[in-house]
Motif scaffolding. Sequence first.
Motif, short mmCIF file in Angstrom:
data_model
loop_
_atom_site.label_atom_id
_atom_site.label_comp_id
_atom_site.label_asym_id
_atom_site.label_seq_id
_atom_site.Cartn_x
_atom_site.Cartn_y
_atom_site.Cartn_z
N TYR A 126 -10.02 -12.20 2.90
CA TYR A 126 -9.63 -10.99 2.16
C TYR A 126 -8.60 -10.18 2.96
N PHE A 127 -7.96 -9.24 2.24
CA PHE A 127 -7.04 -8.29 2.86
C PHE A 127 -7.76 -6.97 3.11
N LYS A 128 -7.41 -6.34 4.22
CA LYS A 128 -7.95 -5.02 4.53
C LYS A 128 -6.79 -4.05 4.72
N LEU A 129 -6.70 -3.06 3.83
CA LEU A 129 -5.60 -2.09 3.83
C LEU A 129 -6.11 -0.77 4.41
N LYS A 130 -5.45 -0.34 5.47
CA LYS A 130 -5.89 0.86 6.17
C LYS A 130 -4.79 1.90 6.17
N THR A 131 -5.15 3.12 5.71
CA THR A 131 -4.25 4.27 5.76
C THR A 131 -4.86 5.31 6.70
N GLU A 132 -4.22 6.48 6.75
CA GLU A 132 -4.72 7.54 7.65
C GLU A 132 -6.07 8.07 7.20
N THR A 150 -9.49 0.10 2.66
CA THR A 150 -9.83 -0.56 1.40
C THR A 150 -9.84 -2.07 1.59
N LYS A 151 -10.85 -2.72 1.03
CA LYS A 151 -10.96 -4.17 1.09
C LYS A 151 -10.52 -4.76 -0.24
N TYR A 152 -9.60 -5.71 -0.19
CA TYR A 152 -9.10 -6.37 -1.38
C TYR A 152 -9.60 -7.82 -1.40
N ASP A 153 -10.53 -8.07 -2.32
CA ASP A 153 -11.06 -9.43 -2.49
C ASP A 153 -10.19 -10.18 -3.50
N THR A 154 -9.68 -11.32 -3.13
CA THR A 154 -8.90 -12.15 -4.03
C THR A 154 -9.42 -13.59 -4.00
N ALA A 155 -9.03 -14.36 -4.98
CA ALA A 155 -9.48 -15.76 -5.05
C ALA A 155 -8.86 -16.56 -3.91
N MET A 156 -9.70 -17.26 -3.17
CA MET A 156 -9.24 -18.06 -2.04
C MET A 156 -8.92 -19.48 -2.52
N LYS A 157 -7.71 -19.93 -2.19
CA LYS A 157 -7.29 -21.29 -2.53
C LYS A 157 -7.59 -22.21 -1.35
N LYS A 158 -8.23 -23.35 -1.65
CA LYS A 158 -8.61 -24.30 -0.62
C LYS A 158 -8.03 -25.68 -0.94
N SER A 159 -7.58 -26.35 0.10
CA SER A 159 -7.15 -27.75 -0.03
C SER A 159 -7.67 -28.51 1.18
N GLN A 160 -8.09 -29.76 0.95
CA GLN A 160 -8.69 -30.56 2.01
C GLN A 160 -7.93 -31.87 2.17
N SER A 218 -5.72 -20.08 1.70
CA SER A 218 -4.74 -19.01 1.54
C SER A 218 -5.20 -18.06 0.44
N ILE A 219 -4.71 -16.82 0.51
CA ILE A 219 -4.93 -15.81 -0.53
C ILE A 219 -3.62 -15.07 -0.76
N SER A 220 -3.50 -14.42 -1.94
CA SER A 220 -2.30 -13.66 -2.29
C SER A 220 -2.71 -12.31 -2.83
N ASN A 238 14.14 -2.41 -5.84
CA ASN A 238 13.79 -1.01 -6.09
C ASN A 238 12.33 -0.83 -6.51
N SER A 239 11.56 -1.89 -6.48
CA SER A 239 10.17 -1.79 -6.91
C SER A 239 9.29 -1.32 -5.77
N GLY A 240 8.23 -0.56 -6.13
CA GLY A 240 7.25 -0.14 -5.12
C GLY A 240 6.15 -1.15 -4.93
N ILE A 241 6.25 -2.30 -5.56
CA ILE A 241 5.24 -3.35 -5.47
C ILE A 241 5.61 -4.32 -4.36
N ILE A 242 4.64 -4.66 -3.55
CA ILE A 242 4.84 -5.64 -2.48
C ILE A 242 3.88 -6.81 -2.70
N ASN A 243 4.36 -8.02 -2.47
CA ASN A 243 3.57 -9.23 -2.66
C ASN A 243 3.36 -9.91 -1.31
N LEU A 244 2.11 -10.14 -0.96
CA LEU A 244 1.77 -10.72 0.33
C LEU A 244 0.96 -12.00 0.14
N THR A 245 1.10 -12.90 1.11
CA THR A 245 0.30 -14.12 1.16
C THR A 245 -0.24 -14.29 2.58
#
Length: 329
Positions: A170-176, A180-190, A200-202, A149-156
């Motif tokens: 980054y994520f780019k959220l587009k409405t009508e 909006t650009k959402y900058d998040t910390a990028m996780k790296k593994s080598q 990956s980002i979340s 029932n939450s309006g929160i969505i979690n994406l990876t």
Amino acid sequence: MTLGTMGLSNTLLVMALLLYGAASVKSQAYFNKTGELPCLFINSENISVDELVVFWQDQNKLVLYELFKGKENPQNVHPKYKGRTTFDKDNWTLKLHNIQIKDKGSYQCFIHHKGSKGLVPLYHMSSDLSVLANFSQPEIMVTSNRTENSGIINLTCSSVEGYPAPKEMYFKLKTENSTTKYDTAMKKSQSNVTELYNVSISLSFSVPEASNVSITCVLKLETMELHSLPYNIDAHTKPPPARDPILWIAALLVMVFLCGMVLVFFLTLRKRKKKQPGPSHECETNKMGRKESEQTKERIQYHVPERSDEAQCVNISKTTSDDQSTTHF
């Protein structure tokens, strides 16, 4: 020194630098593909390869390939490069096969003339090899820690097996009405073996209710950008809730416990009924006992008089017979 003499000296210096070592080129190769290490030698004197000694070495002075007087000489080649090179005599280019990330770096080619005076340097050139590996197309996934029932969505968003490391993700959220650009910390593994990167980002955000939403994940590399397929959310329908396996397991355990309690209750009730008969059965047993007692009493009462009458009848008959006998005599 006159101006003409200075000009001639500069020209000769430039030609010397070009002929012997100042020239350097940059080349690129892709992971697991073939790279080219050029040697821009111009054989203006048409010297036969039978009179030349040609070889390449890396930045650690390890020999990749050697052509000695027209014949390949694998004895001087380092083991890590054996079987991985091909020499193109027409273009004076060495091809390095099965490129790995660790092959990036600087290489030099050397050309000497083998004559009566020994080895005479003719040409030297450096080349810088960079190695690339294409990242996979970014992929958006819905994580499982979202309530129904939450309006929160979690994406990876993730992308794998690329090189070098990307500059941004980054994520780019587009409405009508907006983007909006959402900058998040990028996780790296080598990887320790291939040296390739996984990134990956979340993101966790509130879903707008009044408009449609399109979400895209962007991976920014040095020379290009990679875009994921859009993740669309309809304004009239909420995003599908992610199932939490812990809640399902807990509900199943509760149902099993309740069913077990009900079963135990019915088994206990059944055992009690077997040990203690009901009141109706007792009444019926008492009633049947009283009836049998009354019948027994009745048989006793009627049986005694019947025996008395028979005895009287026998006595009377016997008396009459005696009287008749007396009269006769």
